[in-house]
Design an enzyme around this catalytic site. Structure first.
Site, PDB file in Angstrom:
ATOM      1  N   LEU A   6     -31.949   1.630  33.108  1.00 46.64           N
ATOM      2  CA  LEU A   6     -32.226   0.322  33.705  1.00 46.64           C
ATOM      3  C   LEU A   6     -31.758  -0.750  32.732  1.00 46.64           C
ATOM      4  O   LEU A   6     -32.295  -0.881  31.630  1.00 46.64           O
ATOM      5  CB  LEU A   6     -33.718   0.164  33.992  1.00 46.64           C
ATOM      6  N   ASP A  12     -32.666  -5.607  24.428  1.00 48.50           N
ATOM      7  CA  ASP A  12     -33.461  -4.383  24.343  1.00 48.50           C
ATOM      8  C   ASP A  12     -32.884  -3.249  25.186  1.00 48.50           C
ATOM      9  O   ASP A  12     -32.687  -2.129  24.698  1.00 48.50           O
ATOM     10  CB  ASP A  12     -34.912  -4.662  24.752  1.00 48.50           C
ATOM     11  N   SER A  13     -32.642  -3.503  26.457  1.00 47.29           N
ATOM     12  CA  SER A  13     -32.122  -2.437  27.318  1.00 47.29           C
ATOM     13  C   SER A  13     -30.707  -2.037  26.906  1.00 47.29           C
ATOM     14  O   SER A  13     -30.312  -0.877  27.055  1.00 47.29           O
ATOM     15  CB  SER A  13     -32.155  -2.860  28.788  1.00 47.29           C
ATOM     16  N   CYS A 100     -45.185  -4.677  38.457  1.00 47.91           N
ATOM     17  CA  CYS A 100     -43.723  -4.656  38.416  1.00 47.91           C
ATOM     18  C   CYS A 100     -43.253  -3.304  37.891  1.00 47.91           C
ATOM     19  O   CYS A 100     -42.331  -2.694  38.435  1.00 47.91           O
ATOM     20  CB  CYS A 100     -43.219  -5.782  37.519  1.00 47.91           C
ATOM     21  N   CYS A 195     -42.159 -11.026  34.942  1.00 48.30           N
ATOM     22  CA  CYS A 195     -40.963 -10.225  35.190  1.00 48.30           C
ATOM     23  C   CYS A 195     -40.133 -10.707  36.358  1.00 48.30           C
ATOM     24  O   CYS A 195     -38.912 -10.768  36.273  1.00 48.30           O
ATOM     25  CB  CYS A 195     -41.366  -8.771  35.414  1.00 48.30           C
TER      26      CYS A 195
END
Length: 355
Positions: A6, A12-13, A100, A195
């Site tokens: 994701l 971060d991702s 979320c 989010c």
């Protein structure tokens, strides 16, 4: 092994993707989850998800990884946004980021990809460990960035497919990795707030759905009307910022929903309003219900602070919690999240303050 990542467009991702590639995995596909609110409120400012998408494309090009955009606007509205609106109408303080994760990122997304992937990777700051065939949710190395509070409602089935590569890193280390490998978004600031809002301000979201309704701001001790507000749903108990009155600081200590009144108080009186005992329901345990509650600690909001506490299970879905210290900001609608040492055990929704 087939892996789904994701990717949000954030640092971060992106570093999470790099770390999984660095482990030698190559059968990887990235997904960007497009959500409802950003289009609906786009009149407020520039398209907030387009910048994300530009970074997603740049990151995937850098690592030569395919990506796909999945539209979850309807699911977001039905499972997260509508919950948030209803909680605000009821005068509660919602925690939409918990749902979320549970209902969208690891709910609707898991349903969408079904059994196509062996592992789903994200940039969350948390750790998952296996003990006696059970999956345990542990706090991240970085206790400031730790996101176990928001992951507290995951199921065993969801956790069985999850991997969080950043759980063993400090945020500063993640930033350094991004610079070392020259990520396109290495200098991008962290996202803030809820989010599903993207760059939309929370109060704009509330105004769009609930409108404005003038009401009195009253000093609790004197009963004097000292200001006007635009609706109780813009305020939460314990709030200090945004009151915008002179002779402060002021704190929200009570809301009268029927009369649309906000009661505020100065600091010394506000501290006297602190509470330590409350009831929770809608209890969720990541594993089996504990046989005892000794040495438990809880968080009542995201952050480092934990309270020692006593837990009394009244029924399977009702519990009394007594903190070892008083807290000024306990509010119905918030979630109390249970910990034992560094393990997050689950959580429950606060619905009544006792004393």
């Amino acid at each position: 092994m087939k892996i789904a990542v994701l990717l949000s467009g954030g640092v971060d991702s992106s570093v999470a993707l790099y770390r999984i590639i660095n482990k030698g995995y190559s059968n990887i596909k990235c997904y960007y989850l497009k959500i409802w609110v950003e289009d609906e409120l786009s009149y407020i400012g520039n398209c907030p998800w387009q910048e994300d998408l530009n970074y997603v494309e740049a990151i995937c090009n850098k690592f030569n990884v395919p990506y796909e955009i999945i539209n979850f606007q309807k699911e977001y509205y039905n499972k997260v946004v509508s919950y948030t609106i209803e909680e605000l109408k009821n005068g509660n303080t919602p925690s939409p980021d918990i749902f979320c994760n549970q209902r969208i990122k690891f709910g609707a997304f898991f349903e969408k990809i079904n059994s196509q992937y062996d592992l789903v990777v994200t940039g969350h700051y948390a750790k998952i460990q296996i003990k006696e065939s059970k999956f345990l949710l542990k706090q991240a190395k970085d206790k400031i960035k730790d996101q176990s509070y928001f992951l507290s409602h995951l199921s065993q089935k969801q956790m069985s497919k999850l991997y969080f590569p950043l759980g063993t890193l400090l945020k500063s280390e993640v930033r350094q990795i991004a610079k070392n490998i020259n990520l396109p978004n290495k200098d991008r600031k962290d996202s803030q707030g809820i989010c599903f809002l993207g760059k939309i301000k929370y109060n704009e979201f509330i105004k769009y759905h609930l409108g404005e309704k003038k009401g009195n701001i009253i000093e609790k001790e004197t009963g004097k009307i000292i200001g006007i507000h635009n609706g109780y749903w813009f305020f939460t108990v314990g709030q200090r910022r945004g009151i915008k009155l002179s002779n402060g600081p002021w704190f929200v200590i009570e809301k009268d929903l029927e009369k649309n009144i906000i009661y505020i108080s100065h600091n010394e009186n506000y501290l006297k309003q602190a509470k330590r005992k409350f009831l929770v329901h809608e209890i969720h345990w990541i594993n089996d219900t504990p046989t005892n509650f000794e040495n438990f600690k809880i968080k009542i909001r995201h952050g480092e602070k934990k309270y020692s506490c006593k837990l009394k299970l009244i029924t399977n879905n009702l519990m009394e919690i007594s903190l070892n210290k008083k807290d000024q900001g306990i509010s119905p609608g918030q979630f109390a999240i249970f910990y034992k040492n560094t393990e997050c055990l689950g959580g429950a929704k606060i619905f009544k303050i006792i004393e």
